[in-house]
Motif scaffolding. Structure first.
Motif, PDB file in Angstrom:
ATOM      1  N   MET A   1       0.722  -1.171  -0.047  1.00  0.00           N
ATOM      2  CA  MET A   1      -0.189  -0.136   0.235  1.00  0.00           C
ATOM      3  C   MET A   1       1.076   1.388  -0.232  1.00  0.00           C
ATOM      4  O   MET A   1       1.820   1.095   0.684  1.00  0.00           O
ATOM      5  CB  MET A   1      -0.601  -0.441   1.292  1.00  0.00           C
ATOM      6  N   ASN A   2       0.365   1.798  -0.829  1.00  0.00           N
ATOM      7  CA  ASN A   2       1.396   3.272  -1.169  1.00  0.00           C
ATOM      8  C   ASN A   2       1.371   4.556   0.333  1.00  0.00           C
ATOM      9  O   ASN A   2       0.475   4.000   0.340  1.00  0.00           O
ATOM     10  CB  ASN A   2       1.819   4.757  -2.390  1.00  0.00           C
ATOM     11  N   ASP A   3       2.183   5.072   0.439  1.00  0.00           N
ATOM     12  CA  ASP A   3       2.058   6.397   1.785  1.00  0.00           C
ATOM     13  C   ASP A   3       0.503   7.490   1.676  1.00  0.00           C
ATOM     14  O   ASP A   3      -0.151   7.092   2.790  1.00  0.00           O
ATOM     15  CB  ASP A   3       2.797   7.313   2.062  1.00  0.00           C
ATOM     16  N   ASN A   4       0.397   7.839   0.432  1.00  0.00           N
ATOM     17  CA  ASN A   4      -0.742   8.308   0.451  1.00  0.00           C
ATOM     18  C   ASN A   4      -2.349   6.939   0.389  1.00  0.00           C
ATOM     19  O   ASN A   4      -2.965   7.692   1.082  1.00  0.00           O
ATOM     20  CB  ASN A   4      -1.053   8.654  -1.208  1.00  0.00           C
ATOM     21  N   THR A   5      -2.259   6.424   0.218  1.00  0.00           N
ATOM     22  CA  THR A   5      -2.996   5.062   0.640  1.00  0.00           C
ATOM     23  C   THR A   5      -3.639   5.340   2.209  1.00  0.00           C
ATOM     24  O   THR A   5      -4.838   4.589   2.727  1.00  0.00           O
ATOM     25  CB  THR A   5      -3.415   3.778  -0.269  1.00  0.00           C
ATOM     26  N   LYS A   6      -2.419   4.462   2.784  1.00  0.00           N
ATOM     27  CA  LYS A   6      -2.274   4.261   3.772  1.00  0.00           C
ATOM     28  C   LYS A   6      -2.786   5.418   5.288  1.00  0.00           C
ATOM     29  O   LYS A   6      -3.561   5.712   6.122  1.00  0.00           O
ATOM     30  CB  LYS A   6      -0.822   4.274   4.582  1.00  0.00           C
ATOM     31  N   ILE A   7      -2.597   6.877   4.475  1.00  0.00           N
ATOM     32  CA  ILE A   7      -3.124   8.151   5.140  1.00  0.00           C
ATOM     33  C   ILE A   7      -4.470   8.435   4.848  1.00  0.00           C
ATOM     34  O   ILE A   7      -4.808   8.515   5.930  1.00  0.00           O
ATOM     35  CB  ILE A   7      -2.313   9.795   5.146  1.00  0.00           C
ATOM     36  N   GLU A   8      -4.884   7.620   3.703  1.00  0.00           N
ATOM     37  CA  GLU A   8      -6.196   8.426   3.937  1.00  0.00           C
ATOM     38  C   GLU A   8      -7.542   6.914   4.841  1.00  0.00           C
ATOM     39  O   GLU A   8      -7.923   7.334   4.984  1.00  0.00           O
ATOM     40  CB  GLU A   8      -6.989   7.715   1.961  1.00  0.00           C
ATOM     41  N   VAL A   9      -6.657   6.262   4.225  1.00  0.00           N
ATOM     42  CA  VAL A   9      -7.660   4.400   5.252  1.00  0.00           C
ATOM     43  C   VAL A   9      -7.495   5.534   6.970  1.00  0.00           C
ATOM     44  O   VAL A   9      -8.348   4.988   7.882  1.00  0.00           O
ATOM     45  CB  VAL A   9      -6.685   3.449   5.677  1.00  0.00           C
ATOM     46  N   ALA A  10      -6.131   5.944   7.168  1.00  0.00           N
ATOM     47  CA  ALA A  10      -6.187   6.593   8.267  1.00  0.00           C
ATOM     48  C   ALA A  10      -6.940   6.669   9.427  1.00  0.00           C
ATOM     49  O   ALA A  10      -7.329   7.137  10.436  1.00  0.00           O
ATOM     50  CB  ALA A  10      -4.374   6.328   8.418  1.00  0.00           C
ATOM     51  N   ARG A  11      -7.023   8.015   7.970  1.00  0.00           N
ATOM     52  CA  ARG A  11      -7.925   9.138   8.500  1.00  0.00           C
ATOM     53  C   ARG A  11      -9.488   8.662   8.693  1.00  0.00           C
ATOM     54  O   ARG A  11     -10.220   8.921   9.203  1.00  0.00           O
ATOM     55  CB  ARG A  11      -7.921   9.843   7.336  1.00  0.00           C
ATOM     56  N   GLU A  12      -9.870   7.327   7.348  1.00  0.00           N
ATOM     57  CA  GLU A  12     -11.211   7.417   7.556  1.00  0.00           C
ATOM     58  C   GLU A  12     -11.286   6.300   8.941  1.00  0.00           C
ATOM     59  O   GLU A  12     -12.746   6.627   9.828  1.00  0.00           O
ATOM     60  CB  GLU A  12     -11.671   5.954   6.856  1.00  0.00           C
ATOM     61  N   VAL A  13     -10.118   6.182   9.366  1.00  0.00           N
ATOM     62  CA  VAL A  13     -10.191   4.648  10.538  1.00  0.00           C
ATOM     63  C   VAL A  13     -10.684   5.710  11.748  1.00  0.00           C
ATOM     64  O   VAL A  13     -11.085   5.416  12.941  1.00  0.00           O
ATOM     65  CB  VAL A  13      -8.695   4.167  10.712  1.00  0.00           C
ATOM     66  N   MET A  14      -9.656   6.980  11.605  1.00  0.00           N
ATOM     67  CA  MET A  14      -9.370   7.709  13.202  1.00  0.00           C
ATOM     68  C   MET A  14     -11.215   8.527  13.325  1.00  0.00           C
ATOM     69  O   MET A  14     -11.233   8.616  14.089  1.00  0.00           O
ATOM     70  CB  MET A  14      -8.725   8.587  12.572  1.00  0.00           C
ATOM     71  N   ASN A  15     -11.339   8.594  12.136  1.00  0.00           N
ATOM     72  CA  ASN A  15     -12.513   9.270  12.240  1.00  0.00           C
ATOM     73  C   ASN A  15     -13.724   8.363  13.109  1.00  0.00           C
ATOM     74  O   ASN A  15     -14.763   8.980  14.154  1.00  0.00           O
ATOM     75  CB  ASN A  15     -13.420  10.137  11.219  1.00  0.00           C
ATOM     76  N   ALA A  16     -13.748   7.003  12.804  1.00  0.00           N
ATOM     77  CA  ALA A  16     -14.602   6.533  12.747  1.00  0.00           C
ATOM     78  C   ALA A  16     -14.239   6.053  14.255  1.00  0.00           C
ATOM     79  O   ALA A  16     -14.990   5.976  15.313  1.00  0.00           O
ATOM     80  CB  ALA A  16     -14.525   4.675  12.359  1.00  0.00           C
ATOM     81  N   MET A  17     -12.726   5.746  14.717  1.00  0.00           N
ATOM     82  CA  MET A  17     -12.551   5.818  16.545  1.00  0.00           C
ATOM     83  C   MET A  17     -13.386   6.970  17.139  1.00  0.00           C
ATOM     84  O   MET A  17     -13.619   6.735  18.208  1.00  0.00           O
ATOM     85  CB  MET A  17     -11.328   5.345  16.455  1.00  0.00           C
ATOM     86  N   ILE A  18     -12.847   8.182  16.897  1.00  0.00           N
ATOM     87  CA  ILE A  18     -12.880   9.886  16.919  1.00  0.00           C
ATOM     88  C   ILE A  18     -14.950   9.607  16.998  1.00  0.00           C
ATOM     89  O   ILE A  18     -15.093   9.968  18.936  1.00  0.00           O
ATOM     90  CB  ILE A  18     -11.954  10.665  16.790  1.00  0.00           C
ATOM     91  N   GLY A  19     -15.304   9.621  16.472  1.00  0.00           N
ATOM     92  CA  GLY A  19     -16.680   9.260  16.196  1.00  0.00           C
ATOM     93  C   GLY A  19     -17.151   8.154  17.538  1.00  0.00           C
ATOM     94  O   GLY A  19     -18.220   8.581  18.204  1.00  0.00           O
ATOM     95  N   ARG A  20     -16.554   7.056  17.445  1.00  0.00           N
ATOM     96  CA  ARG A  20     -17.392   6.267  18.668  1.00  0.00           C
ATOM     97  C   ARG A  20     -16.545   6.473  20.584  1.00  0.00           C
ATOM     98  O   ARG A  20     -18.349   6.744  20.984  1.00  0.00           O
ATOM     99  CB  ARG A  20     -16.318   4.526  18.477  1.00  0.00           C
ATOM    100  N   TYR A  21     -15.892   7.121  20.728  1.00  0.00           N
ATOM    101  CA  TYR A  21     -15.334   7.686  21.652  1.00  0.00           C
ATOM    102  C   TYR A  21     -15.664   8.641  22.231  1.00  0.00           C
ATOM    103  O   TYR A  21     -15.235   9.035  23.032  1.00  0.00           O
ATOM    104  CB  TYR A  21     -13.818   7.047  22.013  1.00  0.00           C
ATOM    105  N   GLY A  22     -16.351   9.578  21.268  1.00  0.00           N
ATOM    106  CA  GLY A  22     -16.451  10.833  21.704  1.00  0.00           C
ATOM    107  C   GLY A  22     -18.054  11.596  21.609  1.00  0.00           C
ATOM    108  O   GLY A  22     -18.267  12.365  21.381  1.00  0.00           O
ATOM    109  N   GLN A  23     -18.770  10.306  21.501  1.00  0.00           N
ATOM    110  CA  GLN A  23     -19.835  10.353  21.776  1.00  0.00           C
ATOM    111  C   GLN A  23     -20.894  11.030  22.722  1.00  0.00           C
ATOM    112  O   GLN A  23     -21.486  11.869  22.414  1.00  0.00           O
ATOM    113  CB  GLN A  23     -20.813   9.230  21.188  1.00  0.00           C
TER     114      GLN A  23
END
Length: 67
Positions: A1-23
């Motif tokens: 996986m190239n670096d740009n893809t990793k950054i995009e995937v990580a961004r989406e994962v963080m959005n989900a996690m912060i949404g879950r734990y920041g409710q």
């Protein structure tokens, strides 16, 4: 996986996690949320060790493999 893809995937994962734990809003006593926000800051500074952690540790949590 190239670096740009990793950054995009990580961004989406963080959005989900912060949404879950920041409710319930921002609370400094919520240790999990504080760790997530610190990891997000490192991710935004392109720390690829943290980006890999987000994908490999938090990614399965978003998929529901473990909580």
């Amino acid at each position: 996986m190239n670096d740009n893809t990793k950054i995009e995937v990580a961004r989406e994962v963080m959005n989900a996690m912060i949404g879950r734990y920041g409710q319930n809003g921002y609370d400094k006593s919520n240790e999990t949320l504080m760790i997530l926000l610190e990891d997000e800051k490192e991710m935004n500074n392109f720390n690829f060790a943290v980006i890999d952690k987000i994908i490999n540790v938090y990614g399965p949590m978003v998929n529901g493999d473990k909580k």
